[in-house]
Design a protein around this motif. Structure first.
Motif, PDB file in Angstrom:
ATOM      1  N   PRO A 332       1.933   8.123 -12.853  1.00 59.24           N
ATOM      2  CA  PRO A 332       2.694   9.037 -13.882  1.00 59.24           C
ATOM      3  C   PRO A 332       3.675   8.942 -14.229  1.00 59.24           C
ATOM      4  O   PRO A 332       4.679   8.533 -13.424  1.00 59.24           O
ATOM      5  N   ASP A 333       4.270   8.330 -15.764  1.00 52.53           N
ATOM      6  CA  ASP A 333       5.647   8.238 -16.199  1.00 52.53           C
ATOM      7  C   ASP A 333       6.194  10.158 -16.089  1.00 52.53           C
ATOM      8  O   ASP A 333       7.334  10.256 -16.043  1.00 52.53           O
ATOM      9  N   ILE A 334       4.937  10.729 -16.828  1.00 50.12           N
ATOM     10  CA  ILE A 334       5.344  12.319 -17.203  1.00 50.12           C
ATOM     11  C   ILE A 334       5.011  12.429 -16.338  1.00 50.12           C
ATOM     12  O   ILE A 334       3.304  12.710 -16.114  1.00 50.12           O
ATOM     13  N   LEU A 335       5.428  13.939 -15.899  1.00 48.07           N
ATOM     14  CA  LEU A 335       4.019  15.036 -15.795  1.00 48.07           C
ATOM     15  C   LEU A 335       4.091  16.544 -16.668  1.00 48.07           C
ATOM     16  O   LEU A 335       5.565  16.676 -16.887  1.00 48.07           O
ATOM     17  N   LYS A 336       2.882  17.291 -17.091  1.00 45.21           N
ATOM     18  CA  LYS A 336       2.693  17.934 -18.460  1.00 45.21           C
ATOM     19  C   LYS A 336       2.684  18.957 -17.945  1.00 45.21           C
ATOM     20  O   LYS A 336       1.294  19.301 -17.526  1.00 45.21           O
ATOM     21  N   LEU A 337       3.275  20.197 -16.897  1.00 47.03           N
ATOM     22  CA  LEU A 337       2.487  21.804 -16.952  1.00 47.03           C
ATOM     23  C   LEU A 337       1.303  22.028 -17.637  1.00 47.03           C
ATOM     24  O   LEU A 337       1.936  22.928 -18.373  1.00 47.03           O
ATOM     25  N   ASP A 338       1.323  22.297 -16.960  1.00 50.32           N
ATOM     26  CA  ASP A 338       0.485  23.511 -17.949  1.00 50.32           C
ATOM     27  C   ASP A 338       0.598  24.723 -18.306  1.00 50.32           C
ATOM     28  O   ASP A 338       1.608  25.182 -17.512  1.00 50.32           O
ATOM     29  N   MET A 339       0.192  25.520 -19.340  1.00 50.01           N
ATOM     30  CA  MET A 339       1.004  26.423 -19.726  1.00 50.01           C
ATOM     31  C   MET A 339       0.215  27.685 -18.604  1.00 50.01           C
ATOM     32  O   MET A 339       1.065  28.500 -18.526  1.00 50.01           O
ATOM     33  N   SER A 340      -0.100  27.460 -17.625  1.00 52.59           N
ATOM     34  CA  SER A 340      -0.740  28.640 -16.977  1.00 52.59           C
ATOM     35  C   SER A 340       0.093  28.716 -15.493  1.00 52.59           C
ATOM     36  O   SER A 340       0.059  30.205 -14.694  1.00 52.59           O
ATOM     37  N   LEU A 341       0.897  27.812 -15.935  1.00 54.91           N
ATOM     38  CA  LEU A 341       2.343  27.832 -15.028  1.00 54.91           C
ATOM     39  C   LEU A 341       3.566  28.051 -15.603  1.00 54.91           C
ATOM     40  O   LEU A 341       4.466  28.276 -14.792  1.00 54.91           O
TER      41      LEU A 341
END
Length: 435
Positions: A332-341
């Motif tokens: 991936p070009d982008i990683l979206k961190l979940d709100m749980s983190l």
């Protein structure tokens, strides 16, 4: 006799136990196998009467190389079952050759039919669904009314499963109709949630989100999940994706839009065919991770085919199926961190440590990080201090109508009329699987 029948049923129920809805058809197959074994028959089946003058075999149990199986249809007047229902033949037939009318039916010689037992299947409303039948090619004069009692008892079990399947079918049809109506009547609004730079605080893009008619009580995830259940998942996603692409014209220069797509939709190839017209740099495709991926090689190849027109993001990293394999295999070009983190990351050492580790990992693979669910200045400051690039959440902006989002990104004051949701056209359905 009743005690013996009850014993037979108890043994079967103990062996099968409660059956989930999706396996009730399997349960009928097992009922037929048990009946055939118990009565020493060669064939057992369930059939239903369909439109016109036909009957259809829905379930079949036999060790014989029969010419037809489940799904086969034939004129109902050619069957023993129909004439038993009409009272022309008895339910218990030890020897079909001994009954002139039975002997006149072509199937008697073709199969041939020797011993034949049949129970019409009646639903709770009294209507006749079809027949529950067991037979052998040879006569059996030792068959008794007790055996008929066994057949009746197991037929009742089959009816219970059939009733459940029919009820579920009504529910499924209702879901399918509701989803089709949403698309046909354009009962969707589109909203954008801005994504901001954690360094400058300025907006850099938006995520396209869907709002269905019942947005106040149910999230869009349920609509997409239910669409998948009734076989309309691809249609609803592509309908929404086409709409999201129509909103690209509202983006200020240098900003991007992010749309969501499930692995199945990406693997279908339809997304690839759609994106060739999209200007490069304007679009990010977020791979949603709400379903297990069975073909990583195929998914990675499909995403490479999208790379000319869109960057690839992994959504909800840290939750659900979006684990290491998503990140490692899909480049991936982008990683979206979940709100749980990210939630309370300034207070929680474990979340802080995990988020910091993701910063180092993203740097190693050359990916940017977007933190989701930021709700306060302290969270934003902690995430920025770690080196996370971008963020979205209520601290920066709630999801908003397209006009408001456009003004927000331009730094313009909001106008009163912009508060109204935007009703989209037939080709402007919003795309999102998140609330």
């Amino acid at each position: 006799m009743e005690q013996e029948n009850a014993s037979d049923l108890a043994a079967f129920m103990a062996a099968t136990g409660p059956i989930p809805g999706e396996l009730r058809g399997d349960r009928i197959d097992r009922i037929l196998d048990t009946v055939r074994s118990h009565l020493g028959m060669e064939i057992a089946f369930v059939s239903r009467y369909v439109e016109g003058d036909e009957r259809e075999f829905t379930h079949m149990s036999s060790d014989l190389p029969l010419p037809h199986g489940a799904g086969h249809r034939e004129p109902k007047e050619d069957s023993f079952c129909f004439h038993i229902l009409e009272g022309r033949l008895p339910q218990l037939i030890p020897d079909a050759q001994a009954i002139p009318f039975a002997r006149s039916l072509p199937i008697t010689d073709i199969l041939p039919v020797g011993c034949h037992l049949n129970v019409p299947l009646r639903l709770a409303d009294g209507s006749v669904y079809g027949s529950f039948c067991a037979l052998s090619r040879v006569a059996n004069h030792e068959i008794t009314e007790r055996d008929m009692g066994v057949l009746n008892a197991f037929a009742e079990l089959a009816v219970e499963s059939i009733e459940s399947e029919l009820s579920e079918g009504v529910v499924q049809q209702h879901l399918a109709d509701s989803i089709a109506a949403v698309m046909e009547k354009r009962q969707l609004t589109i909203v954008h949630q801005p994504i901001h730079s954690l360094v400058t605080g300025l907006p850099v893009g938006v995520e396209c989100l869907a709002r269905f008619p019942d947005a106040g009580t149910r999230g869009p995830d349920l609509w997409f999940d239910e669409a998948a259940q009734v076989g309309l998942g691809l249609e609803l996603e592509m309908f929404a994706i086409r709409a999201a692409l129509e909103t690209l014209g509202a983006l200020p220069e240098g900003r991007y839009a992010s749309i969501n797509a499930s692995p199945d939709t990406i693997l279908s190839g339809e997304l690839h065919n759609l994106l060739h017209k999209v200007p490069s740099g304007k679009l990010v495709v977020e791979v949603t991770e709400h379903a297990h991926v069975t073909d990583y090689d195929g998914l990675a190849e499909a995403l490479r085919g999208l790379s000319k027109n869109a960057r690839v993001a992994i959504d909800d990293v840290g939750a659900g199926y979006a684990g290491l394999r998503h990140i490692v295999d899909l480049s991936p070009d982008i990683l979206k961190l979940d709100m749980s983190l990210t939630r309370d990351v300034h207070l929680d050492k474990a979340r802080h440590a995990l988020s910091s580790a993701m910063v180092r990992f993203a740097a190693e693979i050359g990916a940017n990080l977007v933190a989701e669910g930021i709700e306060c200045a302290e969270e934003a400051a902690a995430l920025a201090a770690m080196g996370i690039d971008y963020g979205q959440g209520y601290y920066y902006a709630r999801p908003m109508p397209v006009v408001r989002a456009q003004r927000h990104m331009l730094g313009l004051p909001q106008e009163e009329e912009a508060d109204s949701p935007v009703q989209v056209s037939a080709n402007q359905m919003p795309m999102a699987r998140t609330a």
